[in-house]
Design a protein around this motif. Structure first.
Motif, PDB file in Angstrom:
ATOM      1  N   LEU A  55       0.881  -1.418   0.071  1.00 17.36           N
ATOM      2  CA  LEU A  55      -0.010   0.077  -0.079  1.00 17.36           C
ATOM      3  C   LEU A  55       0.881   1.353   0.044  1.00 17.36           C
ATOM      4  O   LEU A  55       0.670   2.271  -0.580  1.00 17.36           O
ATOM      5  CB  LEU A  55      -0.919   0.027   1.305  1.00 17.36           C
ATOM      6  N   ARG A  56       1.885   1.324   0.708  1.00 22.09           N
ATOM      7  CA  ARG A  56       2.843   2.532   0.778  1.00 22.09           C
ATOM      8  C   ARG A  56       3.507   2.519  -0.520  1.00 22.09           C
ATOM      9  O   ARG A  56       3.719   3.833  -1.012  1.00 22.09           O
ATOM     10  CB  ARG A  56       3.999   2.019   1.847  1.00 22.09           C
ATOM     11  N   LYS A  57       3.514   1.532  -1.398  1.00 22.34           N
ATOM     12  CA  LYS A  57       4.421   1.807  -2.650  1.00 22.34           C
ATOM     13  C   LYS A  57       3.421   2.184  -3.635  1.00 22.34           C
ATOM     14  O   LYS A  57       3.754   3.039  -4.679  1.00 22.34           O
ATOM     15  CB  LYS A  57       5.039   0.613  -3.258  1.00 22.34           C
ATOM     16  N   ARG A  58       2.136   1.960  -3.567  1.00 19.62           N
ATOM     17  CA  ARG A  58       1.162   2.006  -4.709  1.00 19.62           C
ATOM     18  C   ARG A  58       1.161   3.816  -5.145  1.00 19.62           C
ATOM     19  O   ARG A  58       1.031   3.899  -6.340  1.00 19.62           O
ATOM     20  CB  ARG A  58      -0.196   1.798  -4.028  1.00 19.62           C
ATOM     21  N   ASP A  71      -6.137  18.200   2.928  1.00 19.23           N
ATOM     22  CA  ASP A  71      -5.735  17.654   4.072  1.00 19.23           C
ATOM     23  C   ASP A  71      -5.183  15.945   3.919  1.00 19.23           C
ATOM     24  O   ASP A  71      -4.503  15.298   4.482  1.00 19.23           O
ATOM     25  CB  ASP A  71      -6.934  17.460   5.041  1.00 19.23           C
ATOM     26  N   LEU A  72      -5.864  15.540   2.928  1.00 18.49           N
ATOM     27  CA  LEU A  72      -5.481  13.955   2.290  1.00 18.49           C
ATOM     28  C   LEU A  72      -4.232  14.004   1.884  1.00 18.49           C
ATOM     29  O   LEU A  72      -3.397  13.193   2.227  1.00 18.49           O
ATOM     30  CB  LEU A  72      -6.711  13.671   1.629  1.00 18.49           C
ATOM     31  N   CYS A  73      -3.720  15.009   1.201  1.00 17.48           N
ATOM     32  CA  CYS A  73      -2.359  14.973   0.628  1.00 17.48           C
ATOM     33  C   CYS A  73      -1.326  15.250   1.860  1.00 17.48           C
ATOM     34  O   CYS A  73      -0.341  14.587   1.898  1.00 17.48           O
ATOM     35  CB  CYS A  73      -2.136  16.209  -0.174  1.00 17.48           C
ATOM     36  N   VAL A  96     -11.944  12.392  -9.286  1.00 13.85           N
ATOM     37  CA  VAL A  96     -11.400  11.112  -9.446  1.00 13.85           C
ATOM     38  C   VAL A  96     -10.264  11.156  -9.900  1.00 13.85           C
ATOM     39  O   VAL A  96      -9.239  10.410  -9.293  1.00 13.85           O
ATOM     40  CB  VAL A  96     -12.460  10.330 -10.426  1.00 13.85           C
ATOM     41  N   ARG A  97      -9.746  11.889 -11.086  1.00 14.71           N
ATOM     42  CA  ARG A  97      -8.432  11.706 -11.536  1.00 14.71           C
ATOM     43  C   ARG A  97      -7.490  12.390 -10.359  1.00 14.71           C
ATOM     44  O   ARG A  97      -6.336  11.738  -9.942  1.00 14.71           O
ATOM     45  CB  ARG A  97      -8.351  12.685 -12.735  1.00 14.71           C
ATOM     46  N   LEU A  98      -7.682  13.280  -9.662  1.00 16.52           N
ATOM     47  CA  LEU A  98      -7.055  13.733  -8.668  1.00 16.52           C
ATOM     48  C   LEU A  98      -6.832  12.857  -7.359  1.00 16.52           C
ATOM     49  O   LEU A  98      -5.701  12.648  -6.983  1.00 16.52           O
ATOM     50  CB  LEU A  98      -7.499  15.221  -8.225  1.00 16.52           C
ATOM     51  N   LEU A  99      -7.999  12.192  -7.133  1.00 15.91           N
ATOM     52  CA  LEU A  99      -7.658  11.287  -6.252  1.00 15.91           C
ATOM     53  C   LEU A  99      -7.042   9.990  -6.568  1.00 15.91           C
ATOM     54  O   LEU A  99      -6.098   9.589  -5.763  1.00 15.91           O
ATOM     55  CB  LEU A  99      -9.148  10.927  -5.648  1.00 15.91           C
ATOM     56  N   ASP A 100      -7.163   9.542  -7.786  1.00 14.18           N
ATOM     57  CA  ASP A 100      -6.196   8.353  -8.330  1.00 14.18           C
ATOM     58  C   ASP A 100      -5.146   8.947  -8.278  1.00 14.18           C
ATOM     59  O   ASP A 100      -4.029   8.021  -8.068  1.00 14.18           O
ATOM     60  CB  ASP A 100      -6.894   8.097  -9.749  1.00 14.18           C
ATOM     61  N   GLN A 101      -4.686   9.988  -8.665  1.00 11.20           N
ATOM     62  CA  GLN A 101      -3.190  10.676  -8.734  1.00 11.20           C
ATOM     63  C   GLN A 101      -2.463  10.298  -7.377  1.00 11.20           C
ATOM     64  O   GLN A 101      -0.891  10.056  -7.442  1.00 11.20           O
ATOM     65  CB  GLN A 101      -3.291  12.040  -9.225  1.00 11.20           C
ATOM     66  N   ILE A 102      -2.843  10.503  -6.412  1.00 10.16           N
ATOM     67  CA  ILE A 102      -2.342  10.461  -5.192  1.00 10.16           C
ATOM     68  C   ILE A 102      -2.531   9.295  -4.451  1.00 10.16           C
ATOM     69  O   ILE A 102      -2.055   8.756  -3.449  1.00 10.16           O
ATOM     70  CB  ILE A 102      -2.566  11.348  -4.024  1.00 10.16           C
ATOM     71  N   GLY A 103      -3.216   8.163  -5.311  1.00 14.94           N
ATOM     72  CA  GLY A 103      -3.389   6.671  -4.650  1.00 14.94           C
ATOM     73  C   GLY A 103      -4.478   6.564  -3.728  1.00 14.94           C
ATOM     74  O   GLY A 103      -4.301   5.701  -2.754  1.00 14.94           O
ATOM     75  N   CYS A 123      -3.004   6.609   1.368  1.00 13.94           N
ATOM     76  CA  CYS A 123      -4.286   7.532   1.554  1.00 13.94           C
ATOM     77  C   CYS A 123      -5.306   6.579   2.340  1.00 13.94           C
ATOM     78  O   CYS A 123      -6.380   7.052   2.323  1.00 13.94           O
ATOM     79  CB  CYS A 123      -4.570   7.853   0.231  1.00 13.94           C
ATOM     80  N   HIS A 124      -4.860   5.594   2.946  1.00 13.85           N
ATOM     81  CA  HIS A 124      -5.820   4.984   3.657  1.00 13.85           C
ATOM     82  C   HIS A 124      -5.931   5.262   4.896  1.00 13.85           C
ATOM     83  O   HIS A 124      -5.576   5.021   6.023  1.00 13.85           O
ATOM     84  CB  HIS A 124      -5.292   3.467   3.691  1.00 13.85           C
ATOM     85  N   VAL A 125      -6.900   6.209   5.023  1.00 11.67           N
ATOM     86  CA  VAL A 125      -7.663   6.968   6.257  1.00 11.67           C
ATOM     87  C   VAL A 125      -8.562   6.038   6.894  1.00 11.67           C
ATOM     88  O   VAL A 125      -9.605   5.876   6.519  1.00 11.67           O
ATOM     89  CB  VAL A 125      -8.134   8.334   5.806  1.00 11.67           C
ATOM     90  N   PRO A 126      -8.120   5.532   8.174  1.00 11.22           N
ATOM     91  CA  PRO A 126      -8.899   4.844   8.972  1.00 11.22           C
ATOM     92  C   PRO A 126     -10.535   5.388   9.375  1.00 11.22           C
ATOM     93  O   PRO A 126     -10.555   6.859   9.545  1.00 11.22           O
ATOM     94  CB  PRO A 126      -8.506   4.587  10.633  1.00 11.22           C
TER      95      PRO A 126
END
Length: 168
Positions: free
Chosen positions: A18-21, A81-83, A131-138, A92-95
């Motif tokens: 997940l860290r590498k993704r 905040d997510l970045c 969606v593109r922006l979120l995909d871009q940061i994994g 980006c796996h926020v619990p």
């Protein structure tokens, strides 16, 4: 959640895969991102004041535009905040129980729900650009699959160390 870890420990315990993704998917955007899909008022003057034509529908339209602009600003703030979360933890796996920034955890959950609606062809606030922006940061669209994969890797490590899969 049954594994004895608090939310902060869960954040730190995300698998190496997940860290590498995110790194494989490209870097972080370098500047705050405004929602390019937000519409601009059609009847505003250069100073930003509404047209004084007396048309109430236009006034309501302007209020709607301002509300959408406000929503776009909020989305951009949460995206930032997510970045920052990603910079801090490497993923980006926020619990959903992330108490350090509960509004971010709720926002992430909402993005997943909006994505589900969008993928089902239903009305969604999630634009293709978002969606593109979120995909871009994994961004993790399906947190259940990620958690399953993490537990699978934990089981494999347990088996390597103990020679069996009978976890106490």
């Amino acid at each position: 959640n049954g594994n004895g870890l608090n939310a902060s420990q869960q954040v730190g315990a995300v698998s190496l895969a997940l860290r590498k993704r995110p790194a494989e998917m490209g870097g972080l955007p370098s500047a705050p991102v405004a929602d390019p899909t937000a519409k601009r008022p059609k009847t505003a003057s250069a100073a930003g004041a509404p047209d004084q034509s007396g048309d109430d529908a236009e006034g309501e339209d302007l209020k709607d535009v301002r509300f959408r602009e406000y929503q776009a600003e909020i989305w951009s703030e949460k995206f930032e905040d997510l970045c920052e979360f990603r910079r801090q933890y490497g993923h980006c796996h926020v619990p959903h129980t992330y108490t350090e920034n509960a509004p971010l955890a709720q926002w992430v959950k909402r993005q997943r729900y909006q994505y589900k609606l969008k993928s089902e062809g239903k009305r969604s606030t999630l634009s293709d650009e978002r969606v593109r922006l979120l995909d871009q940061i994994g961004f993790i669209w399906n947190s259940h699959d990620v958690v399953w994969e993490e537990r699978w890797h934990e089981l494999l490590a347990f088996k390597r160390g103990h020679g069996h899969c009978i976890v106490p």
